[in-house]
Design a protein around this motif. Sequence first.
Motif, PDB file in Angstrom:
ATOM      1  N   GLU A  67     -24.266 -22.760  21.571  1.00 45.34           N
ATOM      2  CA  GLU A  67     -23.688 -23.255  20.383  1.00 45.34           C
ATOM      3  C   GLU A  67     -24.689 -23.400  19.170  1.00 45.34           C
ATOM      4  O   GLU A  67     -24.423 -23.043  18.173  1.00 45.34           O
ATOM      5  N   LYS A  69     -27.257 -21.937  18.779  1.00 49.45           N
ATOM      6  CA  LYS A  69     -27.689 -20.438  18.293  1.00 49.45           C
ATOM      7  C   LYS A  69     -26.745 -19.791  17.572  1.00 49.45           C
ATOM      8  O   LYS A  69     -27.128 -19.287  16.406  1.00 49.45           O
ATOM      9  N   GLU A  70     -25.549 -20.065  17.827  1.00 42.27           N
ATOM     10  CA  GLU A  70     -24.552 -19.679  16.837  1.00 42.27           C
ATOM     11  C   GLU A  70     -24.423 -20.317  15.557  1.00 42.27           C
ATOM     12  O   GLU A  70     -24.270 -19.631  14.496  1.00 42.27           O
ATOM     13  N   LYS A  71     -24.689 -21.693  15.592  1.00 45.55           N
ATOM     14  CA  LYS A  71     -24.670 -22.470  14.480  1.00 45.55           C
ATOM     15  C   LYS A  71     -25.735 -21.827  13.306  1.00 45.55           C
ATOM     16  O   LYS A  71     -25.585 -21.782  12.030  1.00 45.55           O
ATOM     17  N   GLY A  73     -27.076 -18.750  13.395  1.00 43.88           N
ATOM     18  CA  GLY A  73     -26.346 -17.620  12.882  1.00 43.88           C
ATOM     19  C   GLY A  73     -25.545 -17.804  11.594  1.00 43.88           C
ATOM     20  O   GLY A  73     -25.657 -17.058  10.655  1.00 43.88           O
ATOM     21  N   GLU A  74     -24.720 -18.729  11.937  1.00 44.07           N
ATOM     22  CA  GLU A  74     -23.427 -19.177  10.707  1.00 44.07           C
ATOM     23  C   GLU A  74     -24.426 -19.529   9.470  1.00 44.07           C
ATOM     24  O   GLU A  74     -23.992 -19.146   8.230  1.00 44.07           O
ATOM     25  N   GLN A  77     -26.252 -16.644   7.863  1.00 45.62           N
ATOM     26  CA  GLN A  77     -25.284 -15.870   6.928  1.00 45.62           C
ATOM     27  C   GLN A  77     -24.736 -16.602   5.934  1.00 45.62           C
ATOM     28  O   GLN A  77     -24.503 -15.828   4.590  1.00 45.62           O
ATOM     29  N   GLY A  98     -25.174 -12.271  12.009  1.00 46.69           N
ATOM     30  CA  GLY A  98     -24.738 -12.545  13.153  1.00 46.69           C
ATOM     31  C   GLY A  98     -24.751 -11.790  14.330  1.00 46.69           C
ATOM     32  O   GLY A  98     -24.767 -12.187  15.480  1.00 46.69           O
ATOM     33  N   ILE A 101     -27.972 -12.491  16.219  1.00 47.11           N
ATOM     34  CA  ILE A 101     -27.937 -13.974  16.946  1.00 47.11           C
ATOM     35  C   ILE A 101     -26.858 -13.762  18.417  1.00 47.11           C
ATOM     36  O   ILE A 101     -27.595 -14.395  19.069  1.00 47.11           O
ATOM     37  N   PHE A 102     -25.928 -13.161  18.020  1.00 47.43           N
ATOM     38  CA  PHE A 102     -24.958 -12.907  19.190  1.00 47.43           C
ATOM     39  C   PHE A 102     -25.848 -12.146  20.319  1.00 47.43           C
ATOM     40  O   PHE A 102     -25.750 -12.513  21.477  1.00 47.43           O
ATOM     41  N   TYR A 173     -36.550 -13.722  18.098  1.00 42.69           N
ATOM     42  CA  TYR A 173     -35.353 -13.221  18.809  1.00 42.69           C
ATOM     43  C   TYR A 173     -35.902 -13.056  20.217  1.00 42.69           C
ATOM     44  O   TYR A 173     -37.050 -12.210  20.242  1.00 42.69           O
TER      45      TYR A 173
END
Length: 178
Positions: A67, A69-71, A73-74, A77, A98, A101-102, A173
């Motif tokens: 989570e 990592k996803e945040k 990415g957001e 963006q 995105g 990151i994914f 990354y």
Amino acid sequence: MAEFKFNLNQDKMTLKNIIESRRSIFPKDYTGKVIPVEILDEVLNSATFAPNHKRTKPWRFKALLGEEKEKLGEELQRLYKESTAPAAFLHKKYEDIGFKIFRASVVVPIVVEFSGLVPEWEETAAVAMAVQNMYLTCTEHHLGCYWSSPPISLMLSSYLNLTENQRCLGVFYIGTLD
């Protein structure tokens, strides 16, 4: 004092092969599989052996997974969208942020903390050497890795809760390969 025992010829070849094999491998080539925590710890720990004047240890690395990592990415963006003029905005670039990151198993913001004890360029160079150590350790473990330094990474200070003497130099990354 520790005594080192090694086969000089074998160790030289191993190091030479790792150095010559080191490449930036981009997130599009990662599998997205989880990296064992022991290997991730080894990658991050290798950074701490970088030379640094007056032992300031100016690197600040935190591995972001799941989570977190996803945040990130957001946020990247959002920063891209807000800082790009509508005429220059590319939806593909927005989506690629995105996607990177994914696909990465781990994302590490690359942060330098300036001590004021030595010139800033020396501490920036020490952080770059720390990242090179991570690159070499990833290579040894057959992991892909890539240091990305888009202009929006300079805008991450607030998101990463950086202090006035800290600066984000990009993101690193790390991902598994087939």
